[in-house]
Design a protein around this motif. Structure first.
Motif, PDB file in Angstrom:
ATOM      1  N   GLY A  30       0.810  -1.162   0.052  1.00 32.26           N
ATOM      2  CA  GLY A  30      -0.008  -0.055   0.021  1.00 32.26           C
ATOM      3  C   GLY A  30       0.844   1.400  -0.101  1.00 32.26           C
ATOM      4  O   GLY A  30       0.346   2.272  -0.173  1.00 32.26           O
ATOM      5  N   GLY A  31       2.195   1.143   0.227  1.00 36.40           N
ATOM      6  CA  GLY A  31       2.915   2.293   0.363  1.00 36.40           C
ATOM      7  C   GLY A  31       3.487   2.777  -0.947  1.00 36.40           C
ATOM      8  O   GLY A  31       3.303   2.089  -1.755  1.00 36.40           O
ATOM      9  N   VAL A  32       4.222   3.905  -0.870  1.00 35.07           N
ATOM     10  CA  VAL A  32       4.696   4.518  -2.125  1.00 35.07           C
ATOM     11  C   VAL A  32       6.374   4.495  -2.009  1.00 35.07           C
ATOM     12  O   VAL A  32       6.677   4.702  -1.022  1.00 35.07           O
ATOM     13  CB  VAL A  32       4.154   5.978  -2.393  1.00 35.07           C
ATOM     14  CG1 VAL A  32       4.921   6.721  -3.587  1.00 35.07           C
ATOM     15  CG2 VAL A  32       2.708   5.790  -2.732  1.00 35.07           C
ATOM     16  N   ARG A  33       6.851   4.070  -3.224  1.00 37.58           N
ATOM     17  CA  ARG A  33       8.486   3.952  -3.162  1.00 37.58           C
ATOM     18  C   ARG A  33       9.239   5.422  -2.997  1.00 37.58           C
ATOM     19  O   ARG A  33       8.726   6.593  -3.187  1.00 37.58           O
ATOM     20  CB  ARG A  33       8.845   3.383  -4.291  1.00 37.58           C
ATOM     21  CG  ARG A  33       8.471   4.071  -5.623  1.00 37.58           C
ATOM     22  CD  ARG A  33       8.866   3.386  -6.888  1.00 37.58           C
ATOM     23  NE  ARG A  33      10.181   3.568  -7.220  1.00 37.58           N
ATOM     24  CZ  ARG A  33      11.046   2.920  -7.943  1.00 37.58           C
ATOM     25  NH1 ARG A  33      10.237   1.752  -8.662  1.00 37.58           N
ATOM     26  NH2 ARG A  33      12.226   2.899  -8.236  1.00 37.58           N
ATOM     27  N   ALA A  34      10.155   5.274  -2.321  1.00 39.79           N
ATOM     28  CA  ALA A  34      11.187   6.309  -2.207  1.00 39.79           C
ATOM     29  C   ALA A  34      11.813   6.817  -3.309  1.00 39.79           C
ATOM     30  O   ALA A  34      12.079   5.800  -4.426  1.00 39.79           O
ATOM     31  CB  ALA A  34      12.142   6.134  -1.051  1.00 39.79           C
ATOM     32  N   GLY A  35      12.251   7.981  -3.676  1.00 36.69           N
ATOM     33  CA  GLY A  35      13.303   8.341  -4.689  1.00 36.69           C
ATOM     34  C   GLY A  35      12.395   8.491  -6.082  1.00 36.69           C
ATOM     35  O   GLY A  35      10.977   8.051  -6.172  1.00 36.69           O
ATOM     36  N   THR A  36      13.181   8.450  -7.112  1.00 36.21           N
ATOM     37  CA  THR A  36      12.514   8.539  -8.520  1.00 36.21           C
ATOM     38  C   THR A  36      12.546   6.920  -9.007  1.00 36.21           C
ATOM     39  O   THR A  36      13.097   6.054  -8.547  1.00 36.21           O
ATOM     40  CB  THR A  36      13.352   9.245  -9.472  1.00 36.21           C
ATOM     41  OG1 THR A  36      14.758   8.547  -9.671  1.00 36.21           O
ATOM     42  CG2 THR A  36      13.797  10.650  -9.016  1.00 36.21           C
ATOM     43  N   MET A  37      11.618   6.994 -10.260  1.00 34.06           N
ATOM     44  CA  MET A  37      11.677   5.408 -10.770  1.00 34.06           C
ATOM     45  C   MET A  37      12.874   4.934 -11.250  1.00 34.06           C
ATOM     46  O   MET A  37      13.147   3.750 -11.431  1.00 34.06           O
ATOM     47  CB  MET A  37      10.864   5.553 -11.733  1.00 34.06           C
ATOM     48  CG  MET A  37       9.275   5.919 -11.661  1.00 34.06           C
ATOM     49  SD  MET A  37       8.665   4.867 -10.278  1.00 34.06           S
ATOM     50  CE  MET A  37       8.425   3.285 -11.369  1.00 34.06           C
ATOM     51  N   SER A  38      13.969   5.869 -11.015  1.00 36.34           N
ATOM     52  CA  SER A  38      15.468   5.225 -11.331  1.00 36.34           C
ATOM     53  C   SER A  38      16.107   4.805 -10.400  1.00 36.34           C
ATOM     54  O   SER A  38      17.185   4.376 -10.382  1.00 36.34           O
ATOM     55  CB  SER A  38      16.467   6.277 -12.334  1.00 36.34           C
ATOM     56  OG  SER A  38      16.612   7.367 -11.442  1.00 36.34           O
ATOM     57  N   ALA A  39      15.682   4.914  -9.030  1.00 34.23           N
ATOM     58  CA  ALA A  39      16.188   4.539  -8.002  1.00 34.23           C
ATOM     59  C   ALA A  39      16.527   3.184  -7.874  1.00 34.23           C
ATOM     60  O   ALA A  39      15.663   2.286  -8.179  1.00 34.23           O
ATOM     61  CB  ALA A  39      15.414   5.228  -6.736  1.00 34.23           C
ATOM     62  N   GLU A  40      17.733   2.774  -7.401  1.00 30.68           N
ATOM     63  CA  GLU A  40      18.176   1.074  -7.371  1.00 30.68           C
ATOM     64  C   GLU A  40      17.268   0.462  -6.080  1.00 30.68           C
ATOM     65  O   GLU A  40      16.918  -0.509  -6.036  1.00 30.68           O
ATOM     66  CB  GLU A  40      19.522   0.935  -7.261  1.00 30.68           C
ATOM     67  CG  GLU A  40      20.149   1.416  -8.403  1.00 30.68           C
ATOM     68  CD  GLU A  40      21.777   0.907  -8.408  1.00 30.68           C
ATOM     69  OE1 GLU A  40      21.979   0.564  -7.393  1.00 30.68           O
ATOM     70  OE2 GLU A  40      22.768   1.574  -9.373  1.00 30.68           O
ATOM     71  N   VAL A  41      16.954   1.434  -4.969  1.00 26.64           N
ATOM     72  CA  VAL A  41      16.445   0.988  -3.882  1.00 26.64           C
ATOM     73  C   VAL A  41      15.002   1.174  -4.129  1.00 26.64           C
ATOM     74  O   VAL A  41      14.513   2.414  -4.317  1.00 26.64           O
ATOM     75  CB  VAL A  41      17.180   1.671  -2.715  1.00 26.64           C
ATOM     76  CG1 VAL A  41      16.159   1.297  -1.275  1.00 26.64           C
ATOM     77  CG2 VAL A  41      18.435   1.480  -2.213  1.00 26.64           C
ATOM     78  N   VAL A  42      14.207   0.058  -4.006  1.00 28.07           N
ATOM     79  CA  VAL A  42      12.739   0.256  -3.904  1.00 28.07           C
ATOM     80  C   VAL A  42      12.038  -0.242  -2.682  1.00 28.07           C
ATOM     81  O   VAL A  42      12.135  -1.171  -2.229  1.00 28.07           O
ATOM     82  CB  VAL A  42      12.399  -0.780  -5.121  1.00 28.07           C
ATOM     83  CG1 VAL A  42      10.617  -0.497  -5.028  1.00 28.07           C
ATOM     84  CG2 VAL A  42      12.630  -0.363  -6.378  1.00 28.07           C
ATOM     85  N   ALA A  43      11.604   0.661  -1.906  1.00 27.61           N
ATOM     86  CA  ALA A  43      11.179   0.524  -0.531  1.00 27.61           C
ATOM     87  C   ALA A  43      10.198   1.738  -0.221  1.00 27.61           C
ATOM     88  O   ALA A  43      10.252   2.860  -0.782  1.00 27.61           O
ATOM     89  CB  ALA A  43      12.283   0.807   0.380  1.00 27.61           C
ATOM     90  N   PRO A  44       9.220   1.354   0.531  1.00 30.85           N
ATOM     91  CA  PRO A  44       8.124   2.319   0.705  1.00 30.85           C
ATOM     92  C   PRO A  44       8.499   3.208   1.882  1.00 30.85           C
ATOM     93  O   PRO A  44       9.518   2.899   2.782  1.00 30.85           O
ATOM     94  CB  PRO A  44       7.065   1.192   1.420  1.00 30.85           C
ATOM     95  CG  PRO A  44       7.771   0.126   1.977  1.00 30.85           C
ATOM     96  CD  PRO A  44       8.833  -0.166   1.040  1.00 30.85           C
ATOM     97  N   THR A  45       8.051   4.420   1.734  1.00 31.21           N
ATOM     98  CA  THR A  45       8.604   5.476   2.734  1.00 31.21           C
ATOM     99  C   THR A  45       7.390   6.227   3.280  1.00 31.21           C
ATOM    100  O   THR A  45       6.350   6.490   2.371  1.00 31.21           O
ATOM    101  CB  THR A  45       9.700   6.304   2.148  1.00 31.21           C
ATOM    102  OG1 THR A  45      10.210   7.217   3.310  1.00 31.21           O
ATOM    103  CG2 THR A  45       9.218   7.054   0.835  1.00 31.21           C
ATOM    104  N   ILE A  46       7.364   6.787   4.423  1.00 29.30           N
ATOM    105  CA  ILE A  46       6.319   7.599   4.880  1.00 29.30           C
ATOM    106  C   ILE A  46       5.945   8.883   4.033  1.00 29.30           C
ATOM    107  O   ILE A  46       4.891   9.029   3.565  1.00 29.30           O
ATOM    108  CB  ILE A  46       6.375   8.006   6.283  1.00 29.30           C
ATOM    109  CG1 ILE A  46       6.640   6.662   7.393  1.00 29.30           C
ATOM    110  CG2 ILE A  46       5.366   8.923   6.993  1.00 29.30           C
ATOM    111  CD1 ILE A  46       5.265   5.732   7.355  1.00 29.30           C
ATOM    112  N   PHE A  47       6.880   9.695   3.826  1.00 28.14           N
ATOM    113  CA  PHE A  47       6.700  10.847   3.476  1.00 28.14           C
ATOM    114  C   PHE A  47       5.949  10.781   1.956  1.00 28.14           C
ATOM    115  O   PHE A  47       5.136  11.517   1.517  1.00 28.14           O
ATOM    116  CB  PHE A  47       7.770  11.947   3.285  1.00 28.14           C
ATOM    117  CG  PHE A  47       7.675  13.469   3.185  1.00 28.14           C
ATOM    118  CD1 PHE A  47       7.042  14.010   4.210  1.00 28.14           C
ATOM    119  CD2 PHE A  47       7.887  13.660   1.995  1.00 28.14           C
ATOM    120  CE1 PHE A  47       6.841  15.415   3.883  1.00 28.14           C
ATOM    121  CE2 PHE A  47       7.472  15.035   1.503  1.00 28.14           C
ATOM    122  CZ  PHE A  47       6.929  15.932   2.578  1.00 28.14           C
TER     123      PHE A  47
END
Length: 382
Positions: A102-119
């Motif tokens: 349900g979360g939204v990923r951190a960073g841009t779509m080019s980011a290597e790390v794909v993880a949900p983040t609060i902000f």
């Protein structure tokens, strides 16, 4: 060399021009946001345009989320459905890339790390809520509820968010997450689910419980800096969160805290209408460049305080901030990558989004101008 030419022009003042009518500035800004959407291979909005590398950065889910309501508002105000359609495509894209939890990923779509983040999740709530109210499409309601539930479940008992911090910031406990809590207010308004408003109030109470006597909120910047300074960008985020949560819940104390902080910021507004980019805990300033996004965000906060409290004392600060940003928006260049956009810093080598035109600078610029228009119309009708 374009970035060097831009810097020299900024330094000598040749990029400042007399503002034109608000409608002209708004149209150019709205058109640039569509250019930024078309610059990507998907329906998100490019994070920014970098004049040093002459390249667009990848789509940014976080800020695409809150570009959506801006374009819907502009489309309705100017009877221009193409901007609403662009916003709808952005919202569909946000639902398509929403993470399984349900979360939204951190960073841009080019980011290597794909993880949900609060902000980032909190910011996309604005888009899903607005798109659902505009279209009544069930997919947007579903995404909104999934993301809101994830945010509420991730909150600690005291109202803070300590888990799922962004891997791309050095500050991990954030007062400016009241802006994420404000997203929960919008979710509550769209769905009627009361636990979203209750969670927003809980976060605001946590933030205020840690405030200094002068209203300063600790841990209120993207980076942990030696002098504990904070950008006007994140200060304004936290103010808006407290203000809107207070207004929605009938908590006058939260509105009053937002007012106190807003008055402190206003005291250091420059003669040209811009704000120094950073403040320290005694509310003095430590920079001579300005964070352009922060100027617009504070204009919004001051104008919302006029609306909510009825006290017009801060309106002139908002108008001056808007006029400064209007004066540095380039309406004449033949370079469509920057025409109508707002830069991260002025001069462009300042310490925020250096040499870049981030999409959210233009988004908040539009919000501030449309809010000023609304207040003027209401005044004339009254």
């Amino acid at each position: 060399m374009n970035h060097i030419k831009q810097l020299i022009k900024d330094k000598i003042g040749s990029t400042v021009s007399k503002p034109r009518d608000i409608e002209t500035h708004l149209k150019s800004a709205a058109d640039w946001l569509l250019v930024a959407q078309k610059a990507t291979p998907d329906d998100g909005v490019a994070h920014s345009y970098d004049i040093k590398t002459k390249s667009w950065n990848a789509s940014y889910p976080e800020t695409t989320g809150y570009v959506i309501p801006t374009l819907y508002d502009y489309a309705r105000l100017y009877d221009a459905p193409q901007y609403a359609e662009a916003a709808r495509r952005m919202t569909i894209w946000e639902s398509d890339i929403q993470l399984e939890d349900g979360g939204v990923r951190a960073g841009t779509m080019s980011a290597e790390v794909v993880a949900p983040t609060i902000f980032n999740t909190g910011q996309v709530l604005f888009g899903w809520a607005k798109a659902y109210l505009e279209t009544k499409e069930e997919r947007f309601h579903t995404s909104l509820v999934r993301a809101s539930d994830w945010l509420v479940d991730a909150m600690d008992e005291d109202g803070a968010w300590r888990r799922f911090a962004s891997p791309f910031t050095t500050s991990k406990l954030n007062s400016y997450n009241t802006r994420s809590a404000f997203g929960l207010v919008r979710a509550y308004e769209a769905t009627g689910i009361e636990r979203y408003l209750a969670a927003a109030v809980k976060n605001a109470d946590w933030a205020v419980s840690r405030a200094e006597a002068n209203g300063w909120l600790p841990d209120n910047c993207l980076l942990q800096l030696p002098n504990n300074s904070a950008l006007t960008h994140t200060i304004a985020y936290s103010i808006r969160g407290l203000l809107e949560i207070g207004a929605a819940s009938g908590r006058a104390d939260l509105v009053e805290h937002a007012l106190k902080m807003s008055r402190h910021v206003a005291k250091h507004q420059r003669e040209d209408g811009a704000l120094p980019a950073r403040y320290i805990p005694d509310w003095t300033t430590v920079t001579d460049w300005t964070c352009v996004t922060g100027n617009s965000q504070m204009a919004i906060n001051w104008l919302r305080l006029v609306q909510i409290t009825g006290d017009r004392e801060l309106k002139h600060h908002a108008v001056r901030a808007n006029r400064f940003n209007m004066s540095i928006q380039d309406l004449e260049t033949g370079d469509l990558n920057v025409r109508g956009a707002l830069k991260g810093s002025h001069p462009i080598n300042g310490g925020y989004m250096t040499y870049r035109y981030p999409n959210w600078a233009t988004k908040f610029f539009m919000d501030a101008l449309m809010l000023e228009q609304h207040l003027e119309t209401a005044k004339n009708i009254g």
